[in-house]
Scaffold this motif. Sequence first.
Motif, PDB file in Angstrom:
ATOM      1  N   MET A 140       0.845  -1.179   0.000  1.00  0.00           N
ATOM      2  CA  MET A 140       0.000   0.000   0.000  1.00  0.00           C
ATOM      3  C   MET A 140       0.886   1.237   0.000  1.00  0.00           C
ATOM      4  SD  MET A 140      -2.603   1.259   2.934  1.00  0.00           S
ATOM      5  CE  MET A 140      -3.512  -0.270   2.770  1.00  0.00           C
ATOM      6  N   HIS A 141       0.926   1.928  -1.122  1.00  0.00           N
ATOM      7  CA  HIS A 141       1.757   3.108  -1.233  1.00  0.00           C
ATOM      8  C   HIS A 141       0.904   4.226  -1.810  1.00  0.00           C
ATOM      9  CE1 HIS A 141       4.790   0.168  -0.499  1.00  0.00           C
ATOM     10  NE2 HIS A 141       4.755  -0.333  -1.722  1.00  0.00           N
ATOM     11  N   GLY A 142       1.386   5.426  -1.725  1.00  0.00           N
ATOM     12  CA  GLY A 142       0.686   6.561  -2.285  1.00  0.00           C
ATOM     13  C   GLY A 142      -0.161   7.253  -1.230  1.00  0.00           C
ATOM     14  N   ARG A 143      -0.233   8.574  -1.363  1.00  0.00           N
ATOM     15  CA  ARG A 143      -0.938   9.394  -0.377  1.00  0.00           C
ATOM     16  C   ARG A 143      -2.420   9.049  -0.300  1.00  0.00           C
ATOM     17  NH1 ARG A 143       1.649  13.570   1.651  1.00  0.00           N
ATOM     18  NH2 ARG A 143       3.109  13.442  -0.093  1.00  0.00           N
ATOM     19  N   SER A 144      -3.052   8.859  -1.448  1.00  0.00           N
ATOM     20  CA  SER A 144      -4.495   8.603  -1.460  1.00  0.00           C
ATOM     21  C   SER A 144      -4.834   7.241  -0.868  1.00  0.00           C
ATOM     22  CB  SER A 144      -5.043   8.714  -2.884  1.00  0.00           C
ATOM     23  OG  SER A 144      -4.410   7.771  -3.737  1.00  0.00           O
ATOM     24  N   SER A 145      -4.018   6.222  -1.165  1.00  0.00           N
ATOM     25  CA  SER A 145      -4.311   4.891  -0.624  1.00  0.00           C
ATOM     26  C   SER A 145      -4.087   4.842   0.881  1.00  0.00           C
ATOM     27  CB  SER A 145      -3.452   3.834  -1.331  1.00  0.00           C
ATOM     28  OG  SER A 145      -2.074   4.101  -1.169  1.00  0.00           O
ATOM     29  N   ILE A 146      -3.065   5.540   1.365  1.00  0.00           N
ATOM     30  CA  ILE A 146      -2.829   5.605   2.813  1.00  0.00           C
ATOM     31  C   ILE A 146      -3.994   6.320   3.491  1.00  0.00           C
ATOM     32  CG2 ILE A 146      -1.383   6.630   4.620  1.00  0.00           C
ATOM     33  CD1 ILE A 146      -0.052   4.266   3.381  1.00  0.00           C
ATOM     34  N   ARG A 147      -4.426   7.425   2.893  1.00  0.00           N
ATOM     35  CA  ARG A 147      -5.548   8.178   3.463  1.00  0.00           C
ATOM     36  C   ARG A 147      -6.808   7.317   3.505  1.00  0.00           C
ATOM     37  NH1 ARG A 147      -5.531  12.023   0.140  1.00  0.00           N
ATOM     38  NH2 ARG A 147      -4.411  13.637   1.283  1.00  0.00           N
ATOM     39  N   SER A 148      -7.055   6.569   2.442  1.00  0.00           N
ATOM     40  CA  SER A 148      -8.249   5.719   2.383  1.00  0.00           C
ATOM     41  C   SER A 148      -8.207   4.631   3.441  1.00  0.00           C
ATOM     42  CB  SER A 148      -8.372   5.083   0.988  1.00  0.00           C
ATOM     43  OG  SER A 148      -8.567   6.056   0.005  1.00  0.00           O
ATOM     44  N   LYS A 149      -7.048   4.003   3.604  1.00  0.00           N
ATOM     45  CA  LYS A 149      -6.927   2.940   4.599  1.00  0.00           C
ATOM     46  C   LYS A 149      -7.118   3.486   6.016  1.00  0.00           C
ATOM     47  CE  LYS A 149      -6.406  -0.782   4.457  1.00  0.00           C
ATOM     48  NZ  LYS A 149      -7.384  -1.914   4.683  1.00  0.00           N
ATOM     49  N   LEU A 150      -6.569   4.649   6.279  1.00  0.00           N
ATOM     50  CA  LEU A 150      -6.735   5.258   7.598  1.00  0.00           C
ATOM     51  C   LEU A 150      -8.202   5.594   7.862  1.00  0.00           C
ATOM     52  CD1 LEU A 150      -3.621   7.639   7.650  1.00  0.00           C
ATOM     53  CD2 LEU A 150      -3.941   5.564   8.994  1.00  0.00           C
ATOM     54  N   GLN A 151      -8.899   6.061   6.836  1.00  0.00           N
ATOM     55  CA  GLN A 151     -10.334   6.334   6.984  1.00  0.00           C
ATOM     56  C   GLN A 151     -11.101   5.047   7.247  1.00  0.00           C
ATOM     57  OE1 GLN A 151     -11.256   8.401   3.331  1.00  0.00           O
ATOM     58  NE2 GLN A 151     -10.616  10.409   4.143  1.00  0.00           N
ATOM     59  N   GLU A 152     -10.720   3.981   6.542  1.00  0.00           N
ATOM     60  CA  GLU A 152     -11.373   2.681   6.738  1.00  0.00           C
ATOM     61  C   GLU A 152     -11.184   2.193   8.176  1.00  0.00           C
ATOM     62  OE1 GLU A 152     -10.441  -1.891   5.401  1.00  0.00           O
ATOM     63  OE2 GLU A 152     -10.152  -0.303   3.896  1.00  0.00           O
ATOM     64  N   LEU A 153      -9.992   2.447   8.725  1.00  0.00           N
ATOM     65  CA  LEU A 153      -9.702   2.027  10.104  1.00  0.00           C
ATOM     66  C   LEU A 153     -10.191   3.048  11.131  1.00  0.00           C
ATOM     67  CD1 LEU A 153      -6.035   0.707   9.641  1.00  0.00           C
ATOM     68  CD2 LEU A 153      -8.138  -0.649   9.787  1.00  0.00           C
ATOM     69  N   GLU A 154     -10.810   4.132  10.632  1.00  0.00           N
ATOM     70  CA  GLU A 154     -11.288   5.221  11.490  1.00  0.00           C
ATOM     71  C   GLU A 154     -10.167   5.755  12.380  1.00  0.00           C
ATOM     72  OE1 GLU A 154     -14.653   3.656  13.553  1.00  0.00           O
ATOM     73  OE2 GLU A 154     -15.965   3.814  11.807  1.00  0.00           O
ATOM     74  N   HIS A 155      -9.030   5.964  11.728  1.00  0.00           N
ATOM     75  CA  HIS A 155      -7.858   6.436  12.461  1.00  0.00           C
ATOM     76  C   HIS A 155      -7.340   7.715  11.824  1.00  0.00           C
ATOM     77  CE1 HIS A 155      -4.180   6.003  14.919  1.00  0.00           C
ATOM     78  NE2 HIS A 155      -3.592   6.587  13.889  1.00  0.00           N
ATOM     79  N   ARG A 156      -7.168   8.740  12.641  1.00  0.00           N
ATOM     80  CA  ARG A 156      -6.559   9.985  12.179  1.00  0.00           C
ATOM     81  C   ARG A 156      -5.113  10.016  12.665  1.00  0.00           C
ATOM     82  NH1 ARG A 156     -10.066  15.240  13.326  1.00  0.00           N
ATOM     83  NH2 ARG A 156      -8.395  16.033  11.984  1.00  0.00           N
ATOM     84  N   PRO A 157      -4.162  10.333  11.781  1.00  0.00           N
ATOM     85  CA  PRO A 157      -2.758  10.413  12.212  1.00  0.00           C
ATOM     86  C   PRO A 157      -2.615  11.315  13.430  1.00  0.00           C
ATOM     87  CG  PRO A 157      -2.904  10.599   9.834  1.00  0.00           C
ATOM     88  CD  PRO A 157      -4.317  10.637  10.344  1.00  0.00           C
ATOM     89  N   SER A 158      -1.959  10.801  14.438  1.00  0.00           N
ATOM     90  CA  SER A 158      -1.846  11.499  15.714  1.00  0.00           C
ATOM     91  C   SER A 158      -0.598  12.372  15.773  1.00  0.00           C
ATOM     92  CB  SER A 158      -1.811  10.482  16.862  1.00  0.00           C
ATOM     93  OG  SER A 158      -1.471  11.092  18.072  1.00  0.00           O
ATOM     94  N   LYS A 159      -0.800  13.689  15.948  1.00  0.00           N
ATOM     95  CA  LYS A 159       0.341  14.583  16.160  1.00  0.00           C
ATOM     96  C   LYS A 159       1.009  14.260  17.484  1.00  0.00           C
ATOM     97  CE  LYS A 159      -1.141  18.582  13.419  1.00  0.00           C
ATOM     98  NZ  LYS A 159      -1.439  20.036  13.453  1.00  0.00           N
TER      99      LYS A 159
END
Length: 279
Positions: free
Chosen positions: A1-20
Amino acid sequence: MHGRSSIRSKLQELEHRPSKQRGQNFVVNPRVLEAIIEFGAPKQGERLVEVGPGLGALTEKLLTFGPLTAIEIEQSFCDELRSKFPELEVILHDVRTFDFASLGRDLVVFGNLPYIYSTDIIFHLLSSRASLKRAVLLLQREFAERLAAGPGGREYGRISVACQVYCDLRLGPVISGEAFFPRPKVESRLIEIVFLPQPRHEVEDHKWLERVVKASFAKRRKKLVNSLKASGLFSGEHAAKALEASAIDPGRRAETLRLEEFVRLAKELARFSKPAGNT
């Protein structure tokens, strides 16, 4: 899984927002993954450990070299990794407190470390060095260069001394912030840390040396004798006597001392001011 859009989609699927708060930045450029492998050169038969694997971009590469253990703090990422890589050993744990000895010896650690916890993780790796062979890490560029900095400059500090007494360090490629999601405002850099079987200089008490180095840099803009006094660990008299016995000018600053001078100073400070039984 590479690419900005695919990472964003997977994170949305997992209901996870990148944590600062946890400093989460995911590699989205496949060339960076190749650069990590090329620089780190994992070998068949090495006992590989990945810290902070996230969604498994680097994990996939490392698994081609044999068995791999991944240490991850996020439960949802652990579940995703187990589903995606059934052969992967996944451990839910904060790497800052993980017992590496539980995995054996001569471990080779790979990881894209969160900037905010890099110092804690590096010191924990140093304290676990008996179990580690080497570590290949992607760090904030400025921080990586601090680890490898020599005496005489602003970059040289407590963590530089700690690493260089016990390790060989090799800096690698610089990585642009464009290679990550979310995109950090700073560059990253690869570094290899090779843990030495014995310290570079003979150290009588490792914890005491760490305390002395920390005290020396307590007020890094001050003269060394004043910084040692300001730390609260030593009187001005004891600091002055130890510096004289170590043949170190008390007017120097900590950032000018070589590794062997810190080791020598720690030995003399122990003789003049270390309480009996203090470790």
